[in-house]
Write an enzyme that holds these catalytic residues in place. Structure first.
Site, PDB file in Angstrom:
ATOM      1  CB  THR A 186      -0.895   0.031   1.251  1.00 40.13           C
ATOM      2  OG1 THR A 186      -0.046   0.007   2.396  1.00 40.13           O
ATOM      3  CG2 THR A 186      -1.825  -1.167   1.292  1.00 40.13           C
ATOM      4  CD  GLU A 331      -5.365  -2.081   1.771  1.00 33.08           C
ATOM      5  OE1 GLU A 331      -5.664  -1.477   0.727  1.00 33.08           O
ATOM      6  OE2 GLU A 331      -4.796  -1.548   2.733  1.00 33.08           O
ATOM      7  CE  LYS A 443     -14.551  14.007  12.186  1.00 30.28           C
ATOM      8  NZ  LYS A 443     -13.109  13.898  12.041  1.00 30.28           N
ATOM      9  CD1 TRP A 448     -18.765  14.953  10.606  1.00 29.00           C
ATOM     10  CD2 TRP A 448     -18.544  13.124   9.346  1.00 29.00           C
ATOM     11  NE1 TRP A 448     -18.320  13.946  11.410  1.00 29.00           N
ATOM     12  CE2 TRP A 448     -18.174  12.810  10.667  1.00 29.00           C
ATOM     13  CE3 TRP A 448     -18.482  12.131   8.375  1.00 29.00           C
ATOM     14  CZ2 TRP A 448     -17.751  11.543  11.037  1.00 29.00           C
ATOM     15  CZ3 TRP A 448     -18.061  10.868   8.744  1.00 29.00           C
ATOM     16  CH2 TRP A 448     -17.694  10.580  10.058  1.00 29.00           C
TER      17      TRP A 448
END
Ligand code: AMP
Length: 546
Positions: A186, A331, A443, A448
């Site tokens: 990754t 993944e 936030k 959000w």
């Protein structure tokens, strides 16, 4: 009672055997590092991949030993995909855009025994070879007469000399389909990178799924250009889906600029191309000034980062190319969702269809997904409620290579789900939309704000080439969004003009507090914006009025 059907392991070598038998004259075209164009067929790919397998046997490598590559998209890299995995070894594709320290780290972690590299990366190999004690053979992907001299790399040999000693008389071995086939680390934006270790079974199932009509819809009538690199998540599985369908394959090599990609698309009759938004930005940037058009390209899959709606519109309206927005992860091999409309959407207006096309799309059979709240409770599929996105399926990691403990989260039935780190909504039709990476969500006053939404609006402004939205500390609201933008060459827009452009396009309280003009936005090794680095660059920045 068991079924009475033949049991045959799903092995990567079977994809190549199929292509050799049924699409033997299917073309594979590659732009080489030297700049010229190389052409051959699936028959030659199969024959040379068997030579590679024999050359690996001759090195004395054991089953599951790792063979690394530092290479562009091209035919020799493809031969390694099949020769290495097909013979039971593990192909470790290393991302050359990583820092040399990280490359040395992952090669040691993977315990690579061989490294095959394009000569472009010679300086990189010279920088790391002394720190990679497990590597016993260094191979330059070039003709014998092009082998660089005096490199300081012990025993360096050319790929062509290495395989020339071998005959192509080799029978692919049969083994457990769950054996490891390839690995990819990754990006490692936080901490050391982690490796996804794919299996033959997961790769073949993924290749099947990727070719489905509502996924990439690949066929023997296509000419496919994977601009997405073979060094990152196996170029989204295209090197495996291509022999499965018999499509023509076109590899861009190192030439990823707009002009080179455009010329290759036109010269080779490419019908389908795959890449990340930044690459397509360069392509469109090259085409627009000269009024260039595509002759054959009819669809492109765009993923890896959110595809700005302005890009989807440009491809569709200006060039007649359908954009398939896709989402996935290292993944996940990497495909998770792809955005194709359902029958009931065909009668919708263009604007309504666009609202769907902006989403990351529907799950592909083989991938299950859900969104959960902070207590692990599943959230409704109403297109509004957002939560942490979890996935499971046969081509999704269960563990990381040499990982400590499973990353999976168990549900009430004890089934393991992989937490993606993305925050998303899912609508009643199953279309998922990413609002953010969980660490990038802003936030503000307990609510959000999706940084992707704020970026997409800026990207819709004709003067903006790239935009990154980040949250800045605010004494009253906790965080407030600011938008860092790169202007297109020669284009002008003021702070006030851009902020006015937001009006009516998002709720007032979501409009950024400030615009920061920057020369460039730092990109990571896979072309994603590095917001952590951007934050570092903006250290000391003060929100206006504080
Ligand atoms: P990687 O494993 O490096 O390929 O990164 C995977 C991550 O890229 C995902 O978890 C998402 O955060 C992001 N990503 C991939 N595709 C998309 C997309 N179409 N829209 C938004 N984010 C995406």
């Amino acid at each position: 009672m068991l079924g009475l059907m033949q049991s045959q392991p799903l092995l990567i070598s079977s994809l190549l055997e199929f292509a050799e038998r049924h699409h033997s004259d299917g073309e594979i075209v590659s732009r080489r590092v030297e700049g010229d164009i190389h052409r051959y067929t699936y028959r030659q790919l199969a024959s040379r991949s068997r030579q590679v397998a024999r050359a690996i046997e001759a090195l004395g490598l054991q089953f599951s030993d790792r063979v690394a590559t530092l290479a562009w998209n091209g035919y020799r890299h493809l031969e390694l995909y099949f020769g290495v995995s097909g013979s039971g070894r593990v192909l470790h594709t290393v991302n050359p855009r990583l820092h040399p320290d990280q490359i040395a780290w992952i090669m040691n972690h993977a315990e690579d025994q061989v490294l095959c590299f394009d000569t472009t990366f010679l300086p990189l190999v010279q920088a790391v070879h002394a720190r990679c004690p497990t590597v016993k053979r260094w191979i330059a992907l070039c003709d014998a007469d092009k082998l660089p001299a005096d490199t300081g790399i012990p025993g360096l040999i050319s790929y062509e000399a290495w395989i020339a000693e071998q005959s192509s008389d080799y029978a692919w071995p049969e083994f457990d389909e769950n054996s490891a086939s390839s690995m990819c680390y990754t990006s490692g934006t936080t901490g050391n990178p982690k490796a996804a270790l794919y299996s033959h079974r997961s790769s073949v199932l993924h290749a099947y799924a990727a070719a489905l009509p509502d996924v990439m819809n690949l066929s023997a009538r296509d000419a496919v250009l994977p601009v997405v690199p073979m060094f990152h998540v196996n170029a989204w599985g295209l090197p495996y889906s291509a022999p499965l369908t018999g499509c023509k394959l076109v590899f861009p090599g190192p030439a990823l600029d707009g002009k080179s990609v455009y010329e290759l698309i036109e010269a080779e009759g490419v019908t389908f191309a795959a890449g990340v938004p930044t690459v397509w930005q360069m392509l469109l940037g090259h085409m627009k000034p000269g009024g260039l058009k595509f002759t054959h390209l009819n669809r492109t899959v765009i993923g890896g980062s959110a595809c700005p709606p302005a890009m989807i519109t440009a491809f569709q309206d200006d060039y007649g190319v359908e954009v398939l927005h896709a989402w996935g992860m290292t993944e996940m091999s990497p495909l998770g969702t792809l955005c194709t409309l359902k029958n009931k959407h065909l009668g919708l207006s263009k604007d309504e269809q666009m609202k769907i096309r902006m989403k990351q799309g529907r799950a592909i059979y083989g991938v299950d997904m859900k969104i959960i709240d902070g207590d692990g409770e599943e959230l409704p599929w109403d297109g509004k409620t957002y939560g942490d996105l979890l996935v499971k399926g046969p081509w999704i990691v269960a563990n990381y290579y040499k990982g400590e403990g499973s990353p999976l989260v168990a549900d009430k039935q004890g089934r393991g789900w992989f937490p993606t780190g993305d925050v998303a909504t899912i609508d009643a039709d199953g279309f998922m939309q990413i609002t953010d990476r969980s660490k990038d969500v802003i936030k503000s006053g307990g609510e959000w704000i999706s940084s992707i939404d704020i970026e997409n609006i800026a990207m819709g402004h004709p003067a903006i080439a790239m935009a990154a939205c980040i949250g800045m500390r605010h004494p009253k609201w906790d965080e407030r969004p600011v938008i860092a933008v790169v202007k297109k060459p020669g284009a002008e827009v003021s702070r006030e003009e851009l902020l006015t452009f937001y009006e009516g396009k998002t709720a007032k309280w979501q409009i950024p507090d400030d615009v920061i003009f920057v020369e460039s936005i730092p990109l990571g090794a896979t072309g994603k914006m590095l917001k952590t680095r951007l934050r570092e660059q903006l250290t000391g920045y003060q929100l206006p009025g504080i």
